[in-house]
Design an enzyme around this catalytic site. Sequence first.
Site, PDB file in Angstrom:
ATOM      1  N   LYS A  36       0.836  -1.213   0.000  1.00  0.00           N
ATOM      2  CA  LYS A  36       0.000   0.000   0.000  1.00  0.00           C
ATOM      3  C   LYS A  36       0.866   1.257   0.000  1.00  0.00           C
ATOM      4  O   LYS A  36       0.675   2.163  -0.810  1.00  0.00           O
ATOM      5  CB  LYS A  36      -0.920   0.017   1.237  1.00  0.00           C
ATOM      6  CG  LYS A  36      -1.965  -1.079   1.246  1.00  0.00           C
ATOM      7  CD  LYS A  36      -2.895  -0.947   2.426  1.00  0.00           C
ATOM      8  CE  LYS A  36      -2.201  -1.120   3.769  1.00  0.00           C
ATOM      9  NZ  LYS A  36      -1.619  -2.451   3.977  1.00  0.00           N
ATOM     10  N   THR A  37       1.824   1.289   0.911  1.00  0.00           N
ATOM     11  CA  THR A  37       2.693   2.451   0.992  1.00  0.00           C
ATOM     12  C   THR A  37       3.514   2.578  -0.287  1.00  0.00           C
ATOM     13  O   THR A  37       3.765   3.674  -0.781  1.00  0.00           O
ATOM     14  CB  THR A  37       3.602   2.343   2.240  1.00  0.00           C
ATOM     15  OG1 THR A  37       2.762   2.155   3.383  1.00  0.00           O
ATOM     16  CG2 THR A  37       4.426   3.590   2.438  1.00  0.00           C
ATOM     17  N   ASP A 222      -1.939   7.819   3.734  1.00  0.00           N
ATOM     18  CA  ASP A 222      -1.556   6.462   4.145  1.00  0.00           C
ATOM     19  C   ASP A 222      -2.195   6.157   5.502  1.00  0.00           C
ATOM     20  O   ASP A 222      -2.531   7.077   6.249  1.00  0.00           O
ATOM     21  CB  ASP A 222      -0.021   6.366   4.248  1.00  0.00           C
ATOM     22  CG  ASP A 222       0.466   4.916   4.177  1.00  0.00           C
ATOM     23  OD1 ASP A 222      -0.384   4.003   4.113  1.00  0.00           O
ATOM     24  OD2 ASP A 222       1.694   4.693   4.177  1.00  0.00           O
ATOM     25  N   GLU A 223      -2.352   4.890   5.825  1.00  0.00           N
ATOM     26  CA  GLU A 223      -2.930   4.451   7.117  1.00  0.00           C
ATOM     27  C   GLU A 223      -4.286   5.117   7.369  1.00  0.00           C
ATOM     28  O   GLU A 223      -4.573   5.577   8.476  1.00  0.00           O
ATOM     29  CB  GLU A 223      -1.970   4.782   8.275  1.00  0.00           C
ATOM     30  CG  GLU A 223      -0.541   4.312   8.092  1.00  0.00           C
ATOM     31  CD  GLU A 223      -0.318   2.848   8.468  1.00  0.00           C
ATOM     32  OE1 GLU A 223      -1.302   2.166   8.838  1.00  0.00           O
ATOM     33  OE2 GLU A 223       0.822   2.386   8.362  1.00  0.00           O
ATOM     34  N   GLN A 253      -5.966  -3.287  10.533  1.00  0.00           N
ATOM     35  CA  GLN A 253      -4.868  -2.674  11.280  1.00  0.00           C
ATOM     36  C   GLN A 253      -5.290  -1.381  11.976  1.00  0.00           C
ATOM     37  O   GLN A 253      -4.446  -0.548  12.307  1.00  0.00           O
ATOM     38  CB  GLN A 253      -3.686  -2.404  10.355  1.00  0.00           C
ATOM     39  CG  GLN A 253      -3.042  -3.673   9.827  1.00  0.00           C
ATOM     40  CD  GLN A 253      -1.783  -3.374   9.035  1.00  0.00           C
ATOM     41  OE1 GLN A 253      -0.770  -2.970   9.593  1.00  0.00           O
ATOM     42  NE2 GLN A 253      -1.844  -3.548   7.738  1.00  0.00           N
ATOM     43  N   ARG A 605       4.622  -7.543  11.117  1.00  0.00           N
ATOM     44  CA  ARG A 605       5.860  -6.775  10.943  1.00  0.00           C
ATOM     45  C   ARG A 605       7.017  -7.689  10.545  1.00  0.00           C
ATOM     46  O   ARG A 605       8.055  -7.240  10.088  1.00  0.00           O
ATOM     47  CB  ARG A 605       6.270  -6.035  12.245  1.00  0.00           C
ATOM     48  CG  ARG A 605       5.289  -4.996  12.787  1.00  0.00           C
ATOM     49  CD  ARG A 605       4.855  -4.031  11.750  1.00  0.00           C
ATOM     50  NE  ARG A 605       3.575  -4.419  11.185  1.00  0.00           N
ATOM     51  CZ  ARG A 605       3.116  -3.961  10.018  1.00  0.00           C
ATOM     52  NH1 ARG A 605       3.821  -3.120   9.300  1.00  0.00           N
ATOM     53  NH2 ARG A 605       1.946  -4.362   9.557  1.00  0.00           N
TER      54      ARG A 605
HETATM   55  P1  ATP Z   1       1.499  -2.197   5.999  1.00  0.00           P
HETATM   56  O1  ATP Z   1       0.092  -2.691   5.943  1.00  0.00           O
HETATM   57  O2  ATP Z   1       2.281  -2.920   7.035  1.00  0.00           O
HETATM   58  O3  ATP Z   1       1.598  -0.713   6.059  1.00  0.00           O
HETATM   59  P2  ATP Z   1       1.975  -2.005   3.161  1.00  0.00           P
HETATM   60  O4  ATP Z   1       0.775  -2.591   2.523  1.00  0.00           O
HETATM   61  O5  ATP Z   1       2.083  -0.549   3.206  1.00  0.00           O
HETATM   62  O6  ATP Z   1       2.170  -2.649   4.614  1.00  0.00           O
HETATM   63  P3  ATP Z   1       4.572  -1.884   1.971  1.00  0.00           P
HETATM   64  O7  ATP Z   1       5.312  -1.472   3.182  1.00  0.00           O
HETATM   65  O8  ATP Z   1       4.307  -0.903   0.912  1.00  0.00           O
HETATM   66  O9  ATP Z   1       3.217  -2.617   2.405  1.00  0.00           O
HETATM   67  O10 ATP Z   1       5.279  -3.139   1.309  1.00  0.00           O
HETATM   68  C1  ATP Z   1       5.731  -4.257   2.085  1.00  0.00           C
HETATM   69  C2  ATP Z   1       7.051  -4.783   1.545  1.00  0.00           C
HETATM   70  O11 ATP Z   1       6.854  -5.420   0.286  1.00  0.00           O
HETATM   71  C3  ATP Z   1       8.053  -3.669   1.307  1.00  0.00           C
HETATM   72  O12 ATP Z   1       9.338  -4.130   1.622  1.00  0.00           O
HETATM   73  C4  ATP Z   1       7.903  -3.415  -0.187  1.00  0.00           C
HETATM   74  O13 ATP Z   1       9.066  -2.858  -0.742  1.00  0.00           O
HETATM   75  C5  ATP Z   1       7.626  -4.794  -0.721  1.00  0.00           C
HETATM   76  N1  ATP Z   1       6.846  -4.810  -1.980  1.00  0.00           N
HETATM   77  C6  ATP Z   1       5.591  -4.336  -2.149  1.00  0.00           C
HETATM   78  N2  ATP Z   1       5.169  -4.497  -3.420  1.00  0.00           N
HETATM   79  C7  ATP Z   1       6.194  -5.089  -4.089  1.00  0.00           C
HETATM   80  C8  ATP Z   1       6.393  -5.516  -5.453  1.00  0.00           C
HETATM   81  N3  ATP Z   1       5.446  -5.378  -6.384  1.00  0.00           N
HETATM   82  N4  ATP Z   1       7.569  -6.072  -5.749  1.00  0.00           N
HETATM   83  C9  ATP Z   1       8.536  -6.211  -4.801  1.00  0.00           C
HETATM   84  N5  ATP Z   1       8.418  -5.845  -3.533  1.00  0.00           N
HETATM   85  C10 ATP Z   1       7.261  -5.279  -3.151  1.00  0.00           C
HETATM   86 MG    MG Z   2       2.205   0.804   4.818  1.00  0.00          MG
END
Ligand code: ATP
Ligand code: MG
Length: 728
Positions: A36-37, A222-223, A253, A605
């Site tokens: 997402k981030t 975000d969040e 979350q 995490r």
């Molecule tokens: P959270 O819910 O904990 O906030 P999130 O959904 O924001 O998580 P991110 O932090 O954006 O998730 O991504 C999680 C991990 O996966 C990061 O290390 C990110 O770089 C990696 N990642 C996400 N998408 C891809 C992709 N398409 N290819 C490779 N790595 C990815």
């Molecule tokens: Mg995130």
Amino acid sequence: MNNHSHLLTSLNPAQRQAVLCSDGPVLILAGAGSGKTRVLTHRVAYLLEQKGVKPWQILAVTFTNKAANEMKERILQLSNGGGREAWIGTFHSICARILRAEAERLGYGKNFLIFDREDQKRFIKNVMNELNVSEKDFQPEAILNAISGAKNAFVSSSEYQAIAKAPFEYTVARIYPLYQSLLKQNNVMDFDDLLVNPLFLFQQYPEVLEHYQNKFSYILVDEFQDTNRTQYIFLKYLSGRHKNLCVVGDDDQAIYRWRGADIQNILSLEKDFPECKIFHLEQNYRSTRSILNAANSIVKNNQFRREKTLWTEKEDGEKVTILELDDAFSEALTIIGVIKDELVENGRNFSDFAILYRTNAQSRVLEDALRQAAIPYVVVGSVKFYERKEIKDVLAYLRLICNANDSISFKRVINFPLRGIGDASVLKLEEFAKAHAISLLAAAARVEEVNAIAPRIRKSIFEFQQLIAKYASLRRELSAGELAQTLVDEIGILRAFKEINTEESFSRMENVRELLLAIANYAKSNKGSNLETFLEEVALLTDIDTWDDQSNAVTLMTLHSAKGLEFPVVFITGLEEGLFPLSRTFDDIADLEEERRLFYVGTTRAQEKLFISWAAVRPRFGDSFHNLPSRFLKELDPQFIERKNLRRLYHFRSEKPVAEEMVKNEEDDLRDGYSQIVLGGEVKHELFGVGKVIKLEGRGENMKVNVRFYDVGEKRLVVKYANLEVLH
Ligand code: ATP
Ligand code: MG
């Protein structure tokens, strides 16, 4: 390869779609670690590079300064520096920035200060005094929470008055408006005002709203699941014209309900923006399959959630380990053992590890053990450098120099360092100030007229005022660093600490030096900064910002602080009924579900390894509690976990000690005085008072007693921790 294709090839098809759908309202609702981030940062870069959007037309908001900085860095990297002028920050910092420019319209000065909780409490107490509300009847903290809750729900003091219906609420309704006007009088906003005041501003000045609506063509959040009502309305206002609002979040979350976050905002969004496009991301890139499945098996126990799929291409990895331990101390030692093994066997760094806990107090035992094992660690949140007394004292000087109306700071430092000015004199000065409707500092300038104060003290007060006036006029000539340094020299506090010559006073001296260094560094690395901007930065610091993630150290923090972060190896400690879930949550299903989400946040995490521990005995509030394992442990799907029972000491019921051990135990008992505790004897406990021993179990270190205390009834205690005095 041009940037365009590069930006998009590092995303999966669902993520790519979410980035490409750049116009109109967008909701990205997806599980932990699904990118997402990542989508958010790529979206900003895409807007800049491909859509020709100017950086200052972009507003990106998140919850902690740490997350905001990380976002800024990622965007700068992706856009080759193109996003430097985008507005990226926390809700509070973005709002503060708007208010800095517009506060005068609301009757504040541009140089308004931001109060922290301790300052707020003092104001609440002032108002309670004025209204003759006794602290015996109502706790200032509770009143403050109620007011804060109202502001976060965008309920003004007059609206609150209309809906109050219990005695406590009536009291709050009387205090709320006076508290608010006291803040304004002192040209101060509290944390919640930062969020609420922009809304008042937008309501009262449509042209101001229009200006910001036009300015921000693209808004990203975000969040989103943790936004409260006020923050939601803020977003709705700002995106009212262009409607390019993109929010990402995960309802599983949501962990800030207790602070007014409202998960209903996700529903409101769909209602307020019916054309909203919804995207789901289902692939998790963060965790091994075992960790992800274990996490899913927890969160699916919540009734109130949207069903979602989350899968990974990663390998199974090791099962999640549950560590069952005797006490908090062996919990710490076991974790250290694992860290040492991992360092050697898997070549990890200290920074690969995070130890998470439910309450801050749990960190101390862990810290002690890490220190003894010579393992470098950082504690996120507990350092609270800017909350130390000596730091607040110096900051109070600086605040007063910037804002002559700040009566709290005035009172804090008028007699620091000692100038022989007592409370009685300050009270008289205050009366004079009130009678003439001027600030305390202005009153100090006219102290000669206050005959009730002895001439010698009048002189000291006048000198103090002169000192502040001098620095106020130097403010434009000196850098923030020079000013602070000169001031600290002149008031001689470092010397004073040195003269006291205790270990504590030296550490205080070091802290003040550290502060001077911080101000100097800040001035150097922020062009155009000044004392006001420094003070603002300090006021906006959240716990997470004291974290120096560059250093190679194990990270300790609460589960709340860990949101959005990831680590190769994660320990979640204290999985005990009453601690996690925290005991206040037992009766309320919504509270319990929030605790479960917090556990879900913790587990997700972890990238490679996850350890979850519980201890049978853990001292809390100075007492030892015999714990049951957390109900959450039973919810984990057994397929994905491995239990390690490391309990030794307290298995007295099932394990009969061998003869040799019995002899040893007898000796220990004699040496430690355990044998003096006898059935039917009387003992005294610091908290519970005197009582009679009615049951004895175990020996030596393991010995437990049931005592019927005359005042508080029966308690079960571990002798080792209970510190009982044997009366006969
Ligand atoms: P959270 O819910 O904990 O906030 P999130 O959904 O924001 O998580 P991110 O932090 O954006 O998730 O991504 C999680 C991990 O996966 C990061 O290390 C990110 O770089 C990696 N990642 C996400 N998408 C891809 C992709 N398409 N290819 C490779 N790595 C990815
Ligand atoms: Mg995130």
